[in-house]
Design a protein around this motif. Structure first.
Motif, PDB file in Angstrom:
ATOM      1  N   GLN A   1       0.818  -1.208   0.000  1.00  0.00           N
ATOM      2  CA  GLN A   1       0.000   0.000   0.000  1.00  0.00           C
ATOM      3  C   GLN A   1       0.856   1.264   0.000  1.00  0.00           C
ATOM      4  O   GLN A   1       1.994   1.266   0.478  1.00  0.00           O
ATOM      5  CB  GLN A   1      -0.898   0.024   1.245  1.00  0.00           C
ATOM      6  CG  GLN A   1      -1.865  -1.137   1.320  1.00  0.00           C
ATOM      7  CD  GLN A   1      -2.745  -1.046   2.539  1.00  0.00           C
ATOM      8  OE1 GLN A   1      -3.279   0.007   2.878  1.00  0.00           O
ATOM      9  NE2 GLN A   1      -2.932  -2.171   3.205  1.00  0.00           N
ATOM     10  N   ASN A   2       0.274   2.323  -0.516  1.00  0.00           N
ATOM     11  CA  ASN A   2       0.840   3.661  -0.413  1.00  0.00           C
ATOM     12  C   ASN A   2       0.028   4.390   0.654  1.00  0.00           C
ATOM     13  O   ASN A   2      -1.021   4.965   0.368  1.00  0.00           O
ATOM     14  CB  ASN A   2       0.762   4.401  -1.749  1.00  0.00           C
ATOM     15  CG  ASN A   2       1.273   5.834  -1.652  1.00  0.00           C
ATOM     16  OD1 ASN A   2       2.046   6.154  -0.750  1.00  0.00           O
ATOM     17  ND2 ASN A   2       0.837   6.681  -2.558  1.00  0.00           N
TER      18      ASN A   2
ATOM     19  N   LYS B   1      -1.491   6.968   2.918  1.00  0.00           N
ATOM     20  CA  LYS B   1      -1.667   8.404   2.707  1.00  0.00           C
ATOM     21  C   LYS B   1      -2.230   9.126   3.930  1.00  0.00           C
ATOM     22  O   LYS B   1      -2.195  10.344   3.986  1.00  0.00           O
ATOM     23  CB  LYS B   1      -2.615   8.649   1.531  1.00  0.00           C
ATOM     24  CG  LYS B   1      -2.156   8.048   0.213  1.00  0.00           C
ATOM     25  CD  LYS B   1      -3.200   8.283  -0.870  1.00  0.00           C
ATOM     26  CE  LYS B   1      -2.786   7.659  -2.192  1.00  0.00           C
ATOM     27  NZ  LYS B   1      -3.818   7.878  -3.233  1.00  0.00           N
TER      28      LYS B   1
END
Length: 200
Positions: free
Chosen positions: A152-153, A155
């Motif tokens: 995952q990125n 955020k």
């Protein structure tokens, strides 16, 4: 990824309380904290007689603490969103079928003295699908719990407040008996007046 037992426990608690969604957390106080952060509450409201972790949140979140003289039973309002008015309730001692209050965030406790005694743990009830998703991510360090975090990125700011599979397993095991047993009726005298304590 989210453990199947946690998801199952969330679904069963939501069904019992009559809420469309439930988000498992490691304790009720952290659930309240996540909700206050989520609605961007501008103050923590607390009855003078309750557990001290709730008024502690005012200092933790750097927002005002408003004391209330309130003879509450089962739950009380802790705060609300300034724009949408979503109410946040501390329902740590509540155990009643179909007792979810619509358009609210209600926080339950499974601490060892509570009706469903798991040693530790809590749940946030909501009828807002987006809130359930966002609060789940907040409780899981800002990540989507159904996907390995390394993929995952991330955020969003998150918190390490998720429920462990072991706690959920215990909850699933003890839930049927808890549903059939009569809950303790807590009274206001079970808590001292916190305003008499030096810290407050």
């Amino acid at each position: 990824a989210l453990d199947p037992s946690v998801k199952s426990f969330e679904e069963k608690i939501a069904e019992f309380f009559g809420a469309p969604y439930a988000v498992a957390v490691d304790c009720c106080t952290h659930g309240v904290e996540l909700c206050l952060r989520y609605v961007n509450a501008k103050a923590v409201e607390s009855p003078s007689r309750t557990y001290p972790s709730i008024p502690f949140l005012a200092r933790k979140l750097s927002i005002p603490l408003i004391w209330r003289e309130e003879h509450w039973q089962d739950y009380y309002e802790v705060g609300r969103g300034p724009l949408f008015g979503t109410k946040v309730y501390d329902a740590a001692v509540l155990w009643k079928e179909n007792s979810y209050i619509p358009e609210s965030l209600m926080c339950l406790s499974f601490q060892f003295q509570k009706h469903l005694s798991l040693g530790r743990g809590g749940m946030i009830l909501t009828d807002d699908k987006q809130a359930a998703k966002d609060l789940k991510m907040m409780a899981h360090d800002g990540r989507e719990p159904f996907t390995p975090w390394r993929e995952q990125n991330i955020k969003y700011m998150g918190y390490h407040y998720y429920m462990t599979p072991e706690t959920a397993d215990l909850g699933l095991k003890k839930l049927p008996e808890a549903i059939t047993r009569e809950p303790r009726q807590w009274v206001i005298e079970d808590w001292p007046d916190l305003r008499n304590m030096e810290l407050f």
